[in-house]
Design a protein around this motif. Sequence first.
Motif, short mmCIF file in Angstrom:
data_model
loop_
_atom_site.label_atom_id
_atom_site.label_comp_id
_atom_site.label_asym_id
_atom_site.label_seq_id
_atom_site.Cartn_x
_atom_site.Cartn_y
_atom_site.Cartn_z
N SER A 54 28.36 40.54 31.20
CA SER A 54 28.30 39.88 32.80
C SER A 54 29.49 39.38 33.18
N ARG A 55 30.27 38.90 32.29
CA ARG A 55 31.37 38.28 32.56
C ARG A 55 32.59 39.47 32.87
N LEU A 56 32.38 40.34 32.05
CA LEU A 56 33.31 41.59 32.47
C LEU A 56 32.93 42.47 33.41
N ALA A 57 31.71 42.37 33.95
CA ALA A 57 31.13 42.99 34.89
C ALA A 57 31.73 42.57 36.29
N LEU A 58 32.09 41.30 36.32
CA LEU A 58 32.73 40.75 37.81
C LEU A 58 34.05 41.78 38.19
N THR A 59 34.70 42.19 37.29
CA THR A 59 35.77 43.14 37.77
C THR A 59 35.51 44.55 37.45
N ALA A 60 34.24 44.84 37.39
CA ALA A 60 33.95 46.25 36.68
C ALA A 60 33.82 47.15 38.25
N PRO A 61 34.04 48.42 38.10
CA PRO A 61 33.91 49.11 39.42
C PRO A 61 32.24 49.58 39.53
N PRO A 62 31.74 49.78 40.62
CA PRO A 62 30.25 49.98 41.04
C PRO A 62 29.54 51.08 40.15
N GLN A 63 30.35 52.05 39.69
CA GLN A 63 29.40 52.98 39.10
C GLN A 63 29.13 52.29 37.69
N ALA A 64 30.06 51.83 37.24
CA ALA A 64 29.96 51.31 35.80
C ALA A 64 28.71 50.05 35.97
N LEU A 65 28.81 49.19 37.14
CA LEU A 65 27.85 48.23 37.09
C LEU A 65 26.37 48.85 37.23
#
Length: 425
Positions: free
Chosen positions: A282-293
Amino acid sequence: MRHRYNSCVNCLVELMGHESFQVKELSLTTLMKFVELEGKYPLVKAEWKGSFSFPRELLKLVVENLIPCEEDASLLISRFQEYLEYDDIRYFVMKAVAENIGQVMQKTKEVPLPIYQQNVFSLISSISMPSKENEVVSFMVKQANQEEWKVSKLKEHKRAFERMWLGFLKHKLPTGLYKKVLVILHDSILPYLNEPTLMIDFLTVAYDIGGAISLLALNGLFVLIHQHNLEYPDFYKKLYSLLDPSIYHVKYRARFFHLADLFLSSSHLPAYLVAAFIKRLSRLALTAPPQALLMVIPFICNLFRRHPACKVLVHRPGGPEDLSEDPYIMDEEEPSESRALESSLWELQTLQRHYHPDVAQAAAVVNQSLSELEDDISGLLELSAYELFDRELKKKATGVPLEFEQVRGLFGKKDDLFAEHFALE
Protein backbone atom coordinates in the motif's frame (compact mmCIF):
# COMPACT_ATOMS: atom_id res chain seq x y z
CA MET A 1 41.65 -42.04 -49.50
CA ARG A 2 41.13 -41.72 -45.74
CA HIS A 3 43.76 -38.99 -45.63
CA ARG A 4 41.95 -37.03 -48.37
CA TYR A 5 38.65 -37.36 -46.50
CA ASN A 6 40.19 -36.11 -43.25
CA SER A 7 41.74 -33.15 -45.08
CA CYS A 8 38.34 -32.32 -46.57
CA VAL A 9 36.71 -32.46 -43.11
CA ASN A 10 39.40 -30.17 -41.66
CA CYS A 11 38.87 -27.65 -44.48
CA LEU A 12 35.11 -27.66 -43.91
CA VAL A 13 35.62 -27.18 -40.16
CA GLU A 14 37.84 -24.16 -40.86
CA LEU A 15 35.24 -22.73 -43.22
CA MET A 16 32.70 -22.75 -40.36
CA GLY A 17 34.64 -19.71 -39.13
CA HIS A 18 34.46 -17.92 -42.51
CA GLU A 19 33.23 -14.32 -42.58
CA SER A 20 30.46 -15.17 -45.07
CA PHE A 21 27.37 -16.77 -43.51
CA GLN A 22 26.53 -18.61 -46.75
CA VAL A 23 29.94 -20.33 -46.61
CA LYS A 24 29.43 -21.20 -42.92
CA GLU A 25 25.98 -22.61 -43.62
CA LEU A 26 27.17 -24.71 -46.56
CA SER A 27 30.08 -26.06 -44.50
CA LEU A 28 27.72 -26.96 -41.63
CA THR A 29 25.21 -28.79 -43.83
CA THR A 30 28.00 -30.66 -45.64
CA LEU A 31 29.58 -31.78 -42.38
CA MET A 32 26.21 -32.95 -41.06
CA LYS A 33 25.75 -34.93 -44.28
CA PHE A 34 29.15 -36.51 -43.55
CA VAL A 35 27.88 -37.38 -40.04
CA GLU A 36 24.90 -39.14 -41.56
CA LEU A 37 27.02 -41.04 -44.11
CA GLU A 38 29.72 -41.97 -41.57
CA GLY A 39 26.97 -43.42 -39.42
CA LYS A 40 25.68 -45.43 -42.34
CA TYR A 41 29.11 -46.46 -43.63
CA PRO A 42 31.50 -46.40 -40.63
CA LEU A 43 35.15 -45.64 -41.32
CA VAL A 44 36.14 -48.31 -38.81
CA LYS A 45 34.35 -51.63 -38.72
CA ALA A 46 32.67 -52.67 -35.49
CA GLU A 47 34.90 -54.73 -33.20
CA TRP A 48 32.14 -57.20 -32.48
CA LYS A 49 28.77 -58.04 -33.92
CA GLY A 50 25.89 -56.05 -32.47
CA SER A 51 28.01 -53.14 -31.22
CA PHE A 52 26.84 -49.58 -31.89
CA SER A 53 28.75 -47.01 -33.91
CA PHE A 54 28.26 -43.24 -34.20
CA PRO A 55 30.61 -40.57 -35.65
CA ARG A 56 31.03 -38.77 -32.31
CA GLU A 57 34.39 -37.19 -33.09
CA LEU A 58 33.09 -35.57 -36.26
CA LEU A 59 30.00 -34.24 -34.49
CA LYS A 60 32.20 -32.97 -31.65
CA LEU A 61 34.20 -30.91 -34.18
CA VAL A 62 30.96 -29.40 -35.48
CA VAL A 63 29.79 -28.52 -31.95
CA GLU A 64 33.13 -26.93 -31.02
CA ASN A 65 32.88 -24.62 -34.02
CA LEU A 66 29.25 -23.76 -33.28
CA ILE A 67 30.27 -22.20 -29.96
CA PRO A 68 33.38 -20.05 -30.64
CA CYS A 69 34.77 -17.68 -27.99
CA GLU A 70 35.29 -14.62 -30.21
CA GLU A 71 32.17 -14.18 -32.38
CA ASP A 72 28.42 -14.45 -32.06
CA ALA A 73 27.26 -17.67 -33.75
CA SER A 74 23.53 -17.40 -32.99
CA LEU A 75 22.58 -17.31 -36.69
CA LEU A 76 24.50 -20.49 -37.48
CA ILE A 77 23.11 -22.16 -34.34
CA SER A 78 19.56 -21.36 -35.48
CA ARG A 79 20.41 -23.11 -38.77
CA PHE A 80 21.67 -26.13 -36.79
CA GLN A 81 18.43 -26.48 -34.80
CA GLU A 82 16.76 -28.71 -37.40
CA TYR A 83 19.37 -31.42 -36.69
CA LEU A 84 18.52 -31.36 -32.98
CA GLU A 85 15.20 -32.97 -33.87
CA TYR A 86 17.12 -36.23 -34.26
CA ASP A 87 17.36 -37.95 -30.88
CA ASP A 88 20.86 -39.36 -31.45
CA ILE A 89 22.23 -36.02 -32.68
CA ARG A 90 20.69 -34.22 -29.70
CA TYR A 91 22.14 -36.75 -27.25
CA PHE A 92 25.71 -36.55 -28.56
CA VAL A 93 25.51 -32.76 -28.93
CA MET A 94 24.62 -32.52 -25.22
CA LYS A 95 27.57 -34.75 -24.33
CA ALA A 96 29.92 -32.71 -26.54
CA VAL A 97 28.74 -29.37 -25.12
CA ALA A 98 29.22 -30.55 -21.52
CA GLU A 99 32.77 -31.67 -22.34
CA ASN A 100 33.56 -28.46 -24.22
CA ILE A 101 32.33 -26.20 -21.37
CA GLY A 102 34.62 -27.97 -18.91
CA GLN A 103 37.65 -27.58 -21.18
CA VAL A 104 37.07 -23.92 -22.13
CA MET A 105 36.07 -22.59 -18.71
CA GLN A 106 38.93 -24.39 -16.98
CA LYS A 107 41.41 -22.45 -19.09
CA THR A 108 39.88 -19.08 -18.15
CA LYS A 109 40.03 -19.79 -14.39
CA GLU A 110 36.35 -18.90 -13.84
CA VAL A 111 36.52 -15.53 -15.63
CA PRO A 112 33.22 -15.09 -17.56
CA LEU A 113 33.41 -15.32 -21.35
CA PRO A 114 30.28 -13.41 -22.43
CA ILE A 115 30.39 -14.30 -26.15
CA TYR A 116 31.24 -17.97 -25.59
CA GLN A 117 28.64 -18.38 -22.84
CA GLN A 118 25.99 -16.65 -24.96
CA ASN A 119 26.77 -19.03 -27.84
CA VAL A 120 26.51 -22.02 -25.51
CA PHE A 121 23.19 -20.73 -24.15
CA SER A 122 21.85 -20.18 -27.69
CA LEU A 123 22.65 -23.79 -28.50
CA ILE A 124 21.48 -25.54 -25.34
CA SER A 125 18.33 -23.43 -24.88
CA SER A 126 17.18 -24.53 -28.34
CA ILE A 127 17.27 -28.21 -27.28
CA SER A 128 13.72 -29.52 -27.03
CA MET A 129 13.60 -32.60 -24.79
CA PRO A 130 11.14 -35.49 -25.21
CA SER A 131 8.86 -36.02 -22.21
CA LYS A 132 7.93 -39.68 -22.80
CA GLU A 133 9.91 -42.83 -23.64
CA ASN A 134 7.90 -43.50 -26.80
CA GLU A 135 8.85 -40.07 -28.18
CA VAL A 136 12.51 -41.13 -28.60
CA VAL A 137 12.06 -42.56 -32.10
CA SER A 138 13.84 -40.22 -34.54
CA PHE A 139 17.44 -41.18 -35.36
CA MET A 140 19.79 -39.95 -38.07
CA VAL A 141 22.01 -43.02 -37.72
CA LYS A 142 20.06 -46.28 -37.69
CA GLN A 143 21.35 -49.14 -35.57
CA ALA A 144 20.72 -52.88 -35.87
CA ASN A 145 19.46 -53.32 -32.29
CA GLN A 146 17.99 -49.84 -31.94
CA GLU A 147 15.92 -50.53 -28.82
CA GLU A 148 18.99 -51.76 -26.91
CA TRP A 149 21.07 -48.66 -27.73
CA LYS A 150 21.35 -46.38 -24.68
CA VAL A 151 20.63 -43.36 -26.89
CA SER A 152 17.08 -44.69 -27.27
CA LYS A 153 16.50 -44.47 -23.49
CA LEU A 154 14.83 -41.32 -22.15
CA LYS A 155 16.68 -41.67 -18.85
CA GLU A 156 20.03 -41.36 -20.65
CA HIS A 157 18.84 -38.22 -22.45
CA LYS A 158 17.79 -36.68 -19.14
CA ARG A 159 21.14 -37.56 -17.59
CA ALA A 160 23.05 -35.92 -20.46
CA PHE A 161 20.72 -32.90 -20.34
CA GLU A 162 21.25 -32.57 -16.58
CA ARG A 163 25.05 -32.78 -16.79
CA MET A 164 25.13 -30.23 -19.60
CA TRP A 165 23.04 -27.63 -17.74
CA LEU A 166 24.75 -28.17 -14.39
CA GLY A 167 28.12 -27.84 -16.10
CA PHE A 168 26.99 -24.59 -17.70
CA LEU A 169 25.41 -23.07 -14.58
CA LYS A 170 28.24 -23.84 -12.17
CA HIS A 171 30.36 -21.13 -13.79
CA LYS A 172 29.83 -17.41 -13.23
CA LEU A 173 27.43 -15.92 -15.79
CA PRO A 174 27.05 -12.35 -17.09
CA THR A 175 23.99 -10.63 -15.56
CA GLY A 176 22.03 -10.55 -18.83
CA LEU A 177 22.54 -14.27 -19.33
CA TYR A 178 21.56 -14.96 -15.72
CA LYS A 179 18.15 -13.43 -16.46
CA LYS A 180 17.71 -15.38 -19.70
CA VAL A 181 18.42 -18.67 -17.91
CA LEU A 182 16.00 -17.90 -15.07
CA VAL A 183 13.21 -16.97 -17.51
CA ILE A 184 13.20 -20.48 -19.04
CA LEU A 185 14.38 -22.49 -16.01
CA HIS A 186 11.01 -23.46 -14.52
CA ASP A 187 9.39 -24.83 -17.69
CA SER A 188 12.24 -25.70 -20.09
CA ILE A 189 14.90 -27.10 -17.74
CA LEU A 190 13.58 -28.32 -14.35
CA PRO A 191 10.91 -30.73 -15.74
CA TYR A 192 13.54 -32.62 -17.77
CA LEU A 193 16.12 -33.18 -15.03
CA ASN A 194 16.47 -36.55 -13.29
CA GLU A 195 17.06 -34.67 -10.02
CA PRO A 196 15.63 -31.13 -10.13
CA THR A 197 16.81 -30.57 -6.54
CA LEU A 198 20.37 -30.26 -7.89
CA MET A 199 19.34 -26.74 -8.97
CA ILE A 200 18.78 -25.66 -5.36
CA ASP A 201 22.20 -24.04 -4.97
CA PHE A 202 21.94 -22.11 -8.23
CA LEU A 203 18.44 -20.83 -7.42
CA THR A 204 19.14 -19.86 -3.82
CA VAL A 205 22.25 -17.92 -4.88
CA ALA A 206 20.21 -16.18 -7.60
CA TYR A 207 17.41 -15.42 -5.11
CA ASP A 208 19.90 -13.77 -2.76
CA ILE A 209 21.35 -11.50 -5.47
CA GLY A 210 18.39 -9.10 -5.36
CA GLY A 211 16.59 -7.03 -7.96
CA ALA A 212 15.18 -8.53 -11.17
CA ILE A 213 17.31 -11.68 -10.80
CA SER A 214 15.63 -12.48 -7.46
CA LEU A 215 12.20 -11.95 -9.01
CA LEU A 216 13.02 -14.37 -11.81
CA ALA A 217 14.45 -16.95 -9.41
CA LEU A 218 11.07 -17.10 -7.65
CA ASN A 219 9.56 -19.25 -10.41
CA GLY A 220 12.18 -21.98 -10.07
CA LEU A 221 12.03 -21.85 -6.28
CA PHE A 222 8.25 -22.18 -6.41
CA VAL A 223 8.60 -25.43 -8.41
CA LEU A 224 11.17 -26.82 -5.95
CA ILE A 225 9.21 -25.77 -2.84
CA HIS A 226 5.85 -27.13 -4.01
CA GLN A 227 6.92 -30.19 -5.99
CA HIS A 228 10.19 -31.25 -4.37
CA ASN A 229 9.74 -30.16 -0.72
CA LEU A 230 12.55 -27.61 -0.67
CA GLU A 231 12.89 -25.87 2.70
CA TYR A 232 14.17 -22.32 2.32
CA PRO A 233 14.93 -20.52 5.61
CA ASP A 234 13.59 -16.96 5.91
CA PHE A 235 11.84 -17.31 2.55
CA TYR A 236 9.08 -14.80 3.38
CA LYS A 237 11.58 -12.35 4.84
CA LYS A 238 13.42 -12.39 1.52
CA LEU A 239 10.17 -12.12 -0.45
CA TYR A 240 9.21 -9.12 1.69
CA SER A 241 12.57 -7.46 0.97
CA LEU A 242 11.86 -7.69 -2.77
CA LEU A 243 9.02 -5.20 -2.39
CA ASP A 244 10.54 -1.90 -3.45
CA PRO A 245 9.36 0.97 -5.71
CA SER A 246 10.62 -0.79 -8.86
CA ILE A 247 8.25 -3.73 -8.32
CA TYR A 248 5.42 -1.83 -10.04
CA HIS A 249 7.57 -0.90 -13.03
CA VAL A 250 9.69 -3.96 -13.94
CA LYS A 251 8.68 -6.00 -16.98
CA TYR A 252 8.49 -9.14 -14.81
CA ARG A 253 5.76 -7.54 -12.65
CA ALA A 254 3.05 -9.95 -13.79
CA ARG A 255 5.16 -13.01 -13.02
CA PHE A 256 6.14 -11.69 -9.58
CA PHE A 257 2.59 -10.90 -8.45
CA HIS A 258 1.28 -14.21 -9.80
CA LEU A 259 3.83 -16.06 -7.65
CA ALA A 260 3.41 -13.74 -4.65
CA ASP A 261 -0.32 -14.48 -4.83
CA LEU A 262 0.43 -18.21 -4.65
CA PHE A 263 2.92 -17.86 -1.79
CA LEU A 264 0.50 -15.73 0.24
CA SER A 265 -2.50 -17.96 -0.41
CA SER A 266 -2.03 -20.15 2.68
CA SER A 267 -4.46 -19.35 5.51
CA HIS A 268 -1.83 -20.59 8.01
CA LEU A 269 0.44 -17.58 7.57
CA PRO A 270 0.62 -15.36 10.70
CA ALA A 271 -1.39 -12.14 10.62
CA TYR A 272 1.64 -9.92 11.32
CA LEU A 273 3.38 -11.28 8.20
CA VAL A 274 0.43 -10.71 5.85
CA ALA A 275 -0.19 -7.27 7.42
CA ALA A 276 3.43 -6.33 6.69
CA PHE A 277 2.98 -7.29 3.03
CA ILE A 278 -0.29 -5.35 2.81
CA LYS A 279 1.25 -2.23 4.35
CA ARG A 280 4.37 -2.23 2.22
CA LEU A 281 2.37 -2.82 -0.98
CA SER A 282 0.00 0.00 0.00
CA ARG A 283 2.81 2.41 0.85
CA LEU A 284 4.57 1.70 -2.46
CA ALA A 285 1.25 2.11 -4.27
CA LEU A 286 1.30 5.85 -3.51
CA THR A 287 3.85 6.33 -6.29
CA ALA A 288 2.74 3.50 -8.60
CA PRO A 289 1.29 4.04 -12.11
CA PRO A 290 -2.48 3.54 -12.61
CA GLN A 291 -2.13 0.24 -14.49
CA ALA A 292 -0.27 -1.27 -11.52
CA LEU A 293 -2.75 0.17 -9.00
CA LEU A 294 -5.70 -1.44 -10.78
CA MET A 295 -3.98 -4.78 -10.18
CA VAL A 296 -2.57 -4.32 -6.67
CA ILE A 297 -5.76 -2.99 -5.02
CA PRO A 298 -7.74 -6.21 -5.80
CA PHE A 299 -4.59 -8.15 -4.79
CA ILE A 300 -4.67 -6.46 -1.34
CA CYS A 301 -8.43 -7.06 -1.04
CA ASN A 302 -7.86 -10.78 -1.69
CA LEU A 303 -5.33 -10.85 1.17
CA PHE A 304 -7.99 -9.37 3.47
CA ARG A 305 -10.43 -12.11 2.40
CA ARG A 306 -7.91 -14.86 3.15
CA HIS A 307 -6.75 -13.32 6.43
CA PRO A 308 -9.70 -11.62 8.20
CA ALA A 309 -7.47 -10.78 11.18
CA CYS A 310 -5.80 -8.13 9.01
CA LYS A 311 -9.07 -6.21 8.50
CA VAL A 312 -8.15 -4.25 11.60
CA LEU A 313 -5.96 -2.19 9.24
CA VAL A 314 -9.11 -0.88 7.55
CA HIS A 315 -11.47 -0.65 10.49
CA ARG A 316 -9.40 1.23 13.05
CA PRO A 317 -11.16 4.33 14.43
CA GLY A 318 -8.70 7.01 15.45
CA GLY A 319 -5.84 5.29 13.61
CA PRO A 320 -3.04 7.18 11.84
CA GLU A 321 -4.27 9.36 8.99
CA ASP A 322 -0.99 10.16 7.27
CA LEU A 323 2.70 9.32 7.14
CA SER A 324 3.70 11.45 10.16
CA GLU A 325 1.44 9.49 12.54
CA ASP A 326 2.01 6.02 11.07
CA PRO A 327 3.79 3.57 13.47
CA TYR A 328 4.63 1.24 10.55
CA ILE A 329 8.40 1.06 9.95
CA MET A 330 8.90 0.92 6.19
CA ASP A 331 12.67 0.32 6.32
CA GLU A 332 12.46 -2.61 8.75
CA GLU A 333 13.70 -5.80 7.02
CA GLU A 334 12.04 -8.15 9.51
CA PRO A 335 8.24 -8.26 8.90
CA SER A 336 7.55 -9.15 12.54
CA GLU A 337 9.31 -5.95 13.70
CA SER A 338 7.60 -3.59 11.22
CA ARG A 339 4.58 -2.85 13.52
CA ALA A 340 2.24 -3.22 10.56
CA LEU A 341 -0.69 -4.48 12.66
CA GLU A 342 -0.60 -1.27 14.73
CA SER A 343 -1.13 0.84 11.63
CA SER A 344 -4.07 1.57 9.30
CA LEU A 345 -4.47 1.72 5.55
CA TRP A 346 -4.59 5.50 5.15
CA GLU A 347 -2.80 4.89 1.84
CA LEU A 348 -5.96 3.38 0.31
CA GLN A 349 -7.96 6.34 1.65
CA THR A 350 -5.50 8.58 -0.17
CA LEU A 351 -5.88 6.58 -3.40
CA GLN A 352 -9.63 7.23 -3.27
CA ARG A 353 -8.73 10.76 -4.41
CA HIS A 354 -6.50 9.52 -7.24
CA TYR A 355 -6.55 11.46 -10.52
CA HIS A 356 -7.57 8.32 -12.45
CA PRO A 357 -11.28 7.64 -11.81
CA ASP A 358 -10.91 3.85 -12.15
CA VAL A 359 -8.23 3.80 -9.44
CA ALA A 360 -10.33 5.98 -7.12
CA GLN A 361 -13.30 3.67 -7.67
CA ALA A 362 -11.22 0.52 -7.03
CA ALA A 363 -9.77 1.98 -3.80
CA ALA A 364 -13.26 2.87 -2.54
CA VAL A 365 -14.09 -0.86 -2.26
CA VAL A 366 -12.50 -0.99 1.20
CA ASN A 367 -15.19 1.40 2.50
CA GLN A 368 -17.74 -1.41 2.13
CA SER A 369 -17.78 -4.96 3.46
CA LEU A 370 -15.82 -7.21 1.11
CA SER A 371 -17.56 -10.12 -0.57
CA GLU A 372 -16.35 -13.63 0.30
CA LEU A 373 -15.51 -14.42 -3.33
CA GLU A 374 -11.97 -13.43 -4.30
CA ASP A 375 -11.32 -11.09 -7.23
CA ASP A 376 -9.75 -12.72 -10.27
CA ILE A 377 -6.57 -10.71 -10.87
CA SER A 378 -5.20 -12.88 -13.71
CA GLY A 379 -6.57 -10.48 -16.33
CA LEU A 380 -5.05 -7.46 -14.55
CA LEU A 381 -1.50 -8.76 -14.06
CA GLU A 382 -0.30 -7.66 -17.49
CA LEU A 383 -2.42 -4.51 -17.79
CA SER A 384 -0.42 -1.79 -19.55
CA ALA A 385 -0.68 2.00 -19.85
CA TYR A 386 -1.46 1.55 -23.56
CA GLU A 387 -4.47 -0.66 -22.73
CA LEU A 388 -5.75 1.88 -20.19
CA PHE A 389 -5.43 4.71 -22.70
CA ASP A 390 -7.08 2.61 -25.43
CA ARG A 391 -9.93 1.75 -23.06
CA GLU A 392 -10.55 5.45 -22.38
CA LEU A 393 -10.60 6.25 -26.09
CA LYS A 394 -13.21 3.59 -26.74
CA LYS A 395 -15.56 4.85 -24.03
CA LYS A 396 -18.73 6.31 -25.45
CA ALA A 397 -19.36 9.76 -24.03
CA THR A 398 -22.98 10.47 -23.12
CA GLY A 399 -24.61 13.72 -24.24
CA VAL A 400 -24.33 16.60 -21.80
CA PRO A 401 -27.19 19.18 -21.54
CA LEU A 402 -25.92 22.64 -22.49
CA GLU A 403 -27.34 26.15 -21.96
CA PHE A 404 -26.91 27.32 -25.53
CA GLU A 405 -28.27 26.30 -28.89
CA GLN A 406 -25.90 24.03 -30.76
CA VAL A 407 -24.71 25.42 -34.12
CA ARG A 408 -25.05 23.23 -37.21
CA GLY A 409 -22.72 24.52 -39.90
CA LEU A 410 -21.77 28.13 -40.69
CA PHE A 411 -25.32 29.37 -41.26
CA GLY A 412 -27.09 26.69 -39.29
CA LYS A 413 -28.70 28.74 -36.53
CA LYS A 414 -32.45 28.83 -36.48
CA ASP A 415 -34.03 32.18 -37.55
CA ASP A 416 -30.59 33.55 -38.38
CA LEU A 417 -30.79 36.82 -40.34
CA PHE A 418 -27.54 36.07 -42.15
CA ALA A 419 -28.84 32.69 -43.33
CA GLU A 420 -31.95 34.32 -44.83
CA HIS A 421 -29.95 36.34 -47.36
CA PHE A 422 -26.89 34.13 -48.02
CA ALA A 423 -26.34 30.49 -48.86
CA LEU A 424 -23.26 28.32 -49.41
CA GLU A 425 -23.63 26.86 -52.92
